[in-house]
Design an enzyme around this catalytic site. Structure first.
Site, PDB file in Angstrom:
ATOM      1  N   LYS A  50       3.304   7.500  -3.991  1.00  0.00           N
ATOM      2  CA  LYS A  50       1.919   7.893  -3.907  1.00  0.00           C
ATOM      3  C   LYS A  50       1.065   6.797  -3.305  1.00  0.00           C
ATOM      4  CE  LYS A  50       2.433  10.031  -8.433  1.00  0.00           C
ATOM      5  NZ  LYS A  50       2.031   9.858  -9.845  1.00  0.00           N
ATOM      6  N   GLU A 106       3.349   2.663   4.962  1.00  0.00           N
ATOM      7  CA  GLU A 106       3.624   2.194   3.593  1.00  0.00           C
ATOM      8  C   GLU A 106       2.417   1.479   3.000  1.00  0.00           C
ATOM      9  OE1 GLU A 106       4.940   2.261   0.922  1.00  0.00           O
ATOM     10  OE2 GLU A 106       7.083   1.934   0.852  1.00  0.00           O
ATOM     11  N   ASP A 107       2.368   1.457   1.678  1.00  0.00           N
ATOM     12  CA  ASP A 107       1.298   0.726   1.004  1.00  0.00           C
ATOM     13  C   ASP A 107       1.606  -0.773   0.957  1.00  0.00           C
ATOM     14  OD1 ASP A 107       3.417   1.103  -0.781  1.00  0.00           O
ATOM     15  OD2 ASP A 107       2.149   1.571  -2.498  1.00  0.00           O
ATOM     16  N   ASP A 110       7.332  -5.146  -0.948  1.00  0.00           N
ATOM     17  CA  ASP A 110       7.459  -6.162  -1.986  1.00  0.00           C
ATOM     18  C   ASP A 110       8.902  -6.682  -1.928  1.00  0.00           C
ATOM     19  OD1 ASP A 110       6.743  -7.611  -4.307  1.00  0.00           O
ATOM     20  OD2 ASP A 110       7.369  -6.003  -5.626  1.00  0.00           O
ATOM     21  N   LYS A 138       4.192  -8.643   0.956  1.00  0.00           N
ATOM     22  CA  LYS A 138       4.387  -9.795   0.054  1.00  0.00           C
ATOM     23  C   LYS A 138       5.720 -10.433   0.408  1.00  0.00           C
ATOM     24  CE  LYS A 138       3.563  -7.770  -4.148  1.00  0.00           C
ATOM     25  NZ  LYS A 138       3.362  -7.664  -5.624  1.00  0.00           N
ATOM     26  N   PHE A 159       0.310  -9.370  -8.309  1.00  0.00           N
ATOM     27  CA  PHE A 159       0.387  -7.926  -8.498  1.00  0.00           C
ATOM     28  C   PHE A 159      -0.995  -7.364  -8.204  1.00  0.00           C
ATOM     29  CE2 PHE A 159       0.585  -3.789 -10.392  1.00  0.00           C
ATOM     30  CZ  PHE A 159       1.842  -3.373  -9.982  1.00  0.00           C
ATOM     31  N   VAL A 160      -1.061  -6.483  -7.221  1.00  0.00           N
ATOM     32  CA  VAL A 160      -2.359  -5.986  -6.770  1.00  0.00           C
ATOM     33  C   VAL A 160      -2.550  -4.501  -7.093  1.00  0.00           C
ATOM     34  CG1 VAL A 160      -2.689  -7.708  -4.955  1.00  0.00           C
ATOM     35  CG2 VAL A 160      -1.433  -5.615  -4.422  1.00  0.00           C
ATOM     36  N   ASP A 166      -1.241   1.204  -7.732  1.00  0.00           N
ATOM     37  CA  ASP A 166      -1.510   1.410  -9.150  1.00  0.00           C
ATOM     38  C   ASP A 166      -0.896   0.361 -10.068  1.00  0.00           C
ATOM     39  OD1 ASP A 166       1.244   2.358  -8.655  1.00  0.00           O
ATOM     40  OD2 ASP A 166       1.145   3.006 -10.750  1.00  0.00           O
ATOM     41  N   ARG A 172      -5.685   3.377  -8.725  1.00  0.00           N
ATOM     42  CA  ARG A 172      -5.524   3.817  -7.333  1.00  0.00           C
ATOM     43  C   ARG A 172      -6.871   4.109  -6.692  1.00  0.00           C
ATOM     44  NH1 ARG A 172      -0.012   4.909  -6.687  1.00  0.00           N
ATOM     45  NH2 ARG A 172       1.061   5.810  -8.469  1.00  0.00           N
TER      46      ARG A 172
HETATM   47  P1  IMP Z   1       9.565  -2.644  -3.150  1.00  0.00           P
HETATM   48  O1  IMP Z   1       9.774  -3.673  -4.208  1.00  0.00           O
HETATM   49  O2  IMP Z   1       9.357  -3.250  -1.797  1.00  0.00           O
HETATM   50  O3  IMP Z   1      10.668  -1.631  -3.174  1.00  0.00           O
HETATM   51  O4  IMP Z   1       8.217  -1.919  -3.525  1.00  0.00           O
HETATM   52  C1  IMP Z   1       8.237  -0.647  -4.035  1.00  0.00           C
HETATM   53  C2  IMP Z   1       6.897  -0.101  -4.385  1.00  0.00           C
HETATM   54  O5  IMP Z   1       6.420  -0.814  -5.497  1.00  0.00           O
HETATM   55  C3  IMP Z   1       5.785  -0.194  -3.373  1.00  0.00           C
HETATM   56  O6  IMP Z   1       5.827   0.808  -2.386  1.00  0.00           O
HETATM   57  C4  IMP Z   1       4.587  -0.042  -4.289  1.00  0.00           C
HETATM   58  O7  IMP Z   1       4.315   1.315  -4.531  1.00  0.00           O
HETATM   59  C5  IMP Z   1       5.044  -0.763  -5.538  1.00  0.00           C
HETATM   60  N1  IMP Z   1       4.500  -2.144  -5.580  1.00  0.00           N
HETATM   61  C6  IMP Z   1       5.043  -3.292  -5.140  1.00  0.00           C
HETATM   62  N2  IMP Z   1       4.218  -4.330  -5.336  1.00  0.00           N
HETATM   63  C7  IMP Z   1       3.116  -3.810  -5.912  1.00  0.00           C
HETATM   64  C8  IMP Z   1       1.863  -4.381  -6.347  1.00  0.00           C
HETATM   65  O8  IMP Z   1       1.573  -5.594  -6.247  1.00  0.00           O
HETATM   66  N3  IMP Z   1       0.977  -3.505  -6.885  1.00  0.00           N
HETATM   67  C9  IMP Z   1       1.213  -2.170  -7.027  1.00  0.00           C
HETATM   68  N4  IMP Z   1       2.352  -1.604  -6.620  1.00  0.00           N
HETATM   69  C10 IMP Z   1       3.291  -2.411  -6.077  1.00  0.00           C
HETATM   70 MG    MG Z   2       4.903   2.808  -2.368  1.00  0.00          MG
END
Ligand code: IMP
Ligand code: MG
Length: 183
Positions: A50, A106-107, A110, A138, A159-160, A166, A172
């Site tokens: 989302k 993508e948002d 991480d 990040k 953590f944002v 969210d 959100r």
């Molecule tokens: P990944 O660790 O790159 O697989 O990130 C997966 C998902 O975790 C991202 O698409 C976000 O939805 C969520 N996420 C990662 N870092 C943050 C953060 O700092 N705040 C909120 N959601 C996060």
């Molecule tokens: Mg995401």
């Protein structure tokens, strides 16, 4: 977790790290970039729900060429601030992507786990091309080696929340990006 108290909600917002104005400017530039790069080509913007819903919405308004949008959903976070380590695709696209130049919107990248899974899945379907645009990156947290083609903001290991992102499904709706206070 359910939050209904306004003070409790606001107390967790530590400080704004990216303002609404900064976001608007960057999204406008990103829309222009996509409009130039994909002119005359069948374009599909794929959003990963989302977290990317607001970014996709604002971005598409800044794209001035014909484009379609598609949605996927992936879950890698449960409650809290730590990645679960296993990524589940909970909703898939309806389009046949072999007909399109695809941009994944993508948002945040991480650990990179979610995006790596999505890229793997989409590549098998042989899109005309596949690129990644992320609102936030990040890089310090990366576990899986994957980079965006375009990243609007690079941030430290905070953590944002806000602008689609969210904590436990809340925050959100903030129009800016803020650091979340764990206390
Ligand atoms: P990944 O660790 O790159 O697989 O990130 C997966 C998902 O975790 C991202 O698409 C976000 O939805 C969520 N996420 C990662 N870092 C943050 C953060 O700092 N705040 C909120 N959601 C996060
Ligand atoms: Mg995401």
């Amino acid at each position: 977790m359910q939050i209904t108290d306004k003070n409790e909600f606001h107390n967790k917002i530590k400080r704004v790290i990216i303002t609404e104005e900064q976001i608007n400017k960057a999204v406008e530039d990103a829309g222009r970039l996509i409009s130039e790069e994909y002119e005359g080509k069948p374009l599909l913007l794929v959003s990963v729900l989302k977290g990317a819903f607001i970014f996709l919405s604002d971005l598409t308004k800044r794209v001035t060429i014909p484009c379609e949008i598609g949605f996927m959903a992936a879950k890698s976070y449960f409650e809290g601030t730590e990645s679960s380590g296993n990524v589940q695709i909970t909703m898939d696209l309806s389009q046949d992507i072999s007909k399109y130049h695809v941009v994944i919107v993508e948002d945040i990248i991480d650990t990179g786990r979610t995006l790596a899974e999505i890229v793997k899945l989409l590549k098998v379907r042989e899109p005309k091309s596949l690129k990644i645009m992320t609102l936030l990156d990040k890089p310090d947290r990366r576990i899986v080696k994957i980079d965006a083609d375009w990243s609007l903001f690079t941030i430290p290991d905070y953590f944002v929340i806000g602008y689609g992102l969210d904590y436990g499904e809340y925050y959100r709706n903030l129009p800016y990006i803020a650091e979340f206070s764990a206390e």
